[in-house]
Design an enzyme around this catalytic site. Structure first.
Site, short mmCIF file in Angstrom:
data_model
loop_
_atom_site.label_atom_id
_atom_site.label_comp_id
_atom_site.label_asym_id
_atom_site.label_seq_id
_atom_site.Cartn_x
_atom_site.Cartn_y
_atom_site.Cartn_z
N ALA A 47 -34.77 4.83 -31.98
CA ALA A 47 -34.07 3.57 -31.73
C ALA A 47 -34.59 3.00 -30.42
CB ALA A 47 -32.58 3.84 -31.64
N GLY B 82 -34.10 7.81 -34.32
CA GLY B 82 -33.79 6.85 -35.39
C GLY B 82 -34.96 6.66 -36.34
N GLU C 49 -34.66 9.41 -38.66
CA GLU C 49 -33.54 9.12 -39.58
C GLU C 49 -33.97 8.13 -40.66
OE1 GLU C 49 -30.84 8.30 -36.26
OE2 GLU C 49 -29.52 9.86 -37.06
N GLU D 285 -32.69 12.86 -29.02
CA GLU D 285 -31.48 12.23 -28.48
C GLU D 285 -30.80 13.09 -27.43
OE1 GLU D 285 -32.36 12.21 -31.64
OE2 GLU D 285 -31.77 10.32 -32.63
N1 CO8 Z 1 -37.33 2.79 -27.23
C1 CO8 Z 1 -37.90 1.81 -26.47
N2 CO8 Z 1 -39.20 1.85 -26.07
C2 CO8 Z 1 -39.92 2.91 -26.45
C3 CO8 Z 1 -39.41 3.96 -27.22
C4 CO8 Z 1 -38.04 3.87 -27.62
N3 CO8 Z 1 -37.46 4.79 -28.40
N4 CO8 Z 1 -40.37 4.88 -27.43
C5 CO8 Z 1 -41.45 4.41 -26.82
N5 CO8 Z 1 -41.22 3.23 -26.21
C6 CO8 Z 1 -42.14 2.39 -25.45
C7 CO8 Z 1 -42.40 2.95 -24.05
O1 CO8 Z 1 -41.36 2.57 -23.16
C8 CO8 Z 1 -43.74 2.30 -23.74
O2 CO8 Z 1 -43.50 0.95 -23.37
P1 CO8 Z 1 -44.28 0.32 -22.08
O3 CO8 Z 1 -45.74 0.38 -22.48
O4 CO8 Z 1 -43.73 -1.07 -21.98
O5 CO8 Z 1 -43.99 1.22 -20.94
C9 CO8 Z 1 -44.45 2.27 -25.07
O6 CO8 Z 1 -43.43 2.43 -26.07
C10 CO8 Z 1 -45.45 3.40 -25.23
O7 CO8 Z 1 -44.77 4.62 -24.97
P2 CO8 Z 1 -45.29 5.68 -23.88
O8 CO8 Z 1 -46.09 5.01 -22.83
O9 CO8 Z 1 -44.08 6.47 -23.42
O10 CO8 Z 1 -46.24 6.55 -24.79
P3 CO8 Z 1 -46.56 8.12 -24.64
O11 CO8 Z 1 -47.61 8.43 -25.64
O12 CO8 Z 1 -46.78 8.49 -23.22
O13 CO8 Z 1 -45.19 8.84 -25.08
C11 CO8 Z 1 -43.30 9.26 -26.52
C12 CO8 Z 1 -44.74 8.70 -26.40
C13 CO8 Z 1 -43.29 10.76 -26.26
C14 CO8 Z 1 -42.86 8.98 -27.95
C15 CO8 Z 1 -42.37 8.53 -25.51
O14 CO8 Z 1 -42.59 7.11 -25.61
C16 CO8 Z 1 -40.93 8.79 -25.73
O15 CO8 Z 1 -40.45 9.85 -25.35
N6 CO8 Z 1 -40.19 7.84 -26.34
C17 CO8 Z 1 -38.78 7.93 -26.55
C18 CO8 Z 1 -38.48 8.86 -27.72
C19 CO8 Z 1 -36.99 8.99 -27.90
O16 CO8 Z 1 -36.27 9.47 -27.06
N7 CO8 Z 1 -36.50 8.60 -29.09
C20 CO8 Z 1 -35.10 8.68 -29.44
C21 CO8 Z 1 -34.40 7.44 -29.06
S1 CO8 Z 1 -32.63 7.56 -29.26
C22 CO8 Z 1 -32.41 7.34 -30.92
O17 CO8 Z 1 -33.31 7.20 -31.67
C23 CO8 Z 1 -30.97 7.33 -31.37
C24 CO8 Z 1 -30.84 6.99 -32.84
C25 CO8 Z 1 -29.48 6.41 -33.09
C26 CO8 Z 1 -29.31 5.71 -34.42
C27 CO8 Z 1 -30.46 4.86 -34.90
C28 CO8 Z 1 -30.26 3.41 -34.67
C29 CO8 Z 1 -31.55 2.61 -34.98
#
Ligand code: CO8
Length: 258
Positions: A66, A109, A112, A132
């Site tokens: 998400a 998400g 999911e 999460e």
């Molecule tokens: N939300 C918003 N932005 C994101 C997300 C995210 N989940 N994942 C990645 N991005 C963005 C980063 O902020 C970055 O943006 P910017 O270039 O502007 O800084 C861009 O994508 C590229 O990401 P990274 O530079 O971090 O890339 P890396 O290769 O270094 O890392 C990762 C990749 C490991 C995937 C890292 O981006 C990460 O940890 N992302 C978050 C993953 C996460 O925690 N996901 C779970 C989110 S909570 C959730 O899903 C709850 C679900 C609830 C119900 C569903 C409703 C839809």
């Protein structure tokens, strides 16, 4: 079909494709995007020209979860009032088969959403996780339920408490993923499967989906009754007559979905 902001759509024969298309943020799912996915899925579900729905991601991920930026300031009342999961409930009501093709990150998400698919095909670079816990929250769009039903309680707890990434091979061994392919072959192979499925009698395909899904939720006897009703129902279809007649006449059947 109208233009969407966060997804792309195209028809490939009888397969309706949805591409998650927010590659700058690894296809992080904001609410508008989920709403767009639902809109197209429901349109495909009603469209007689489409028999199978196909979901995949553009860029280097399927979906990294998400959109964290969008929900960071939410509170429980704003969440309750938004009722965003109504969209997710409707995704579960789609009757046509949904085939997911996953590469790169498939997280939170995004995972999911992958679990909403009926079958999952993955590239060997796919990584699955429910991260999460690292944000002090938990899955909210069915992750605790669907993963547990698929891989069992102890494994699901290990994955969801751990929050760590699991390689495609492990997801394949546990039955989350049906088939694994080299990354370069994923879309061609998965789409090839979807096209083959689209040639099968559509009513039987959807009633099988419905009956198998009941097996997950219903006690055996209720599930058996449900199966039987769908079995009888198919005997009212033109395709059943055509399928059996074609067998007897030793020719290829021409299924119309009626
Ligand atoms: N939300 C918003 N932005 C994101 C997300 C995210 N989940 N994942 C990645 N991005 C963005 C980063 O902020 C970055 O943006 P910017 O270039 O502007 O800084 C861009 O994508 C590229 O990401 P990274 O530079 O971090 O890339 P890396 O290769 O270094 O890392 C990762 C990749 C490991 C995937 C890292 O981006 C990460 O940890 N992302 C978050 C993953 C996460 O925690 N996901 C779970 C989110 S909570 C959730 O899903 C709850 C679900 C609830 C119900 C569903 C409703 C839809």
């Amino acid at each position: 079909m109208s233009d969407y902001r966060f997804i792309e759509t195209e028809a490939c024969g009888r397969v309706g494709i949805v591409w998650l298309n927010r590659p700058d943020v690894l296809n992080a799912l904001n609410r508008t995007m989920v709403n767009e996915i639902l809109e197209v899925f429901e349109e495909y579900d009603r469209n007689d020209d489409i028999r199978v729905i196909f979901l995949a991601g553009k860029g280097r991920a399927f979906a990294a979860g998400a959109d964290i930026d969008e929900m960071a300031e939410d509170d429980s009342v704003s969440m309750e009032l938004l009722n965003q999961f109504a969209d997710w409930d409707r995704l579960s009501l789609v009757k046509k088969p949904i085939i997911g093709a996953v590469h790169g990150f498939c997280l939170g998400g995004g995972f999911e959403l992958a679990l909403v698919c009926d079958l999952l095909f993955a590239a060997d670079d796919a990584k699955f996780a429910f991260p999460e816990i690292n944000l002090a929250v938990m899955p909210g769009a069915g992750g605790t339920q669907r993963l547990t039903k698929l891989i069992g309680k102890t494994k699901a707890l290990e994955w969801i408490w751990g929050g760590d990434m699991h390689p495609a091979e492990e997801a394949h061994e546990l039955g989350i993923v049906n088939r694994l392919y080299p990354k370069a072959d994923l879309i061609e192979e998965a789409l090839g499967y979807a096209k083959e499925l689209a040639e099968k009698p559509p009513l039987a395909v959807r009633l099988i989906k419905e009956a198998v899904n009941k097996a997950v939720d219903y006690p055996l006897q209720e599930g058996m009754f449900f199966e039987r009703k769908n079995f009888y129902l198919l005997f009212s279809s033109e395709d059943q007559k055509e399928g059996m007649k074609a067998f007897i006449e030793k020719r290829k059947p021409d299924f119309k979905g009626r």
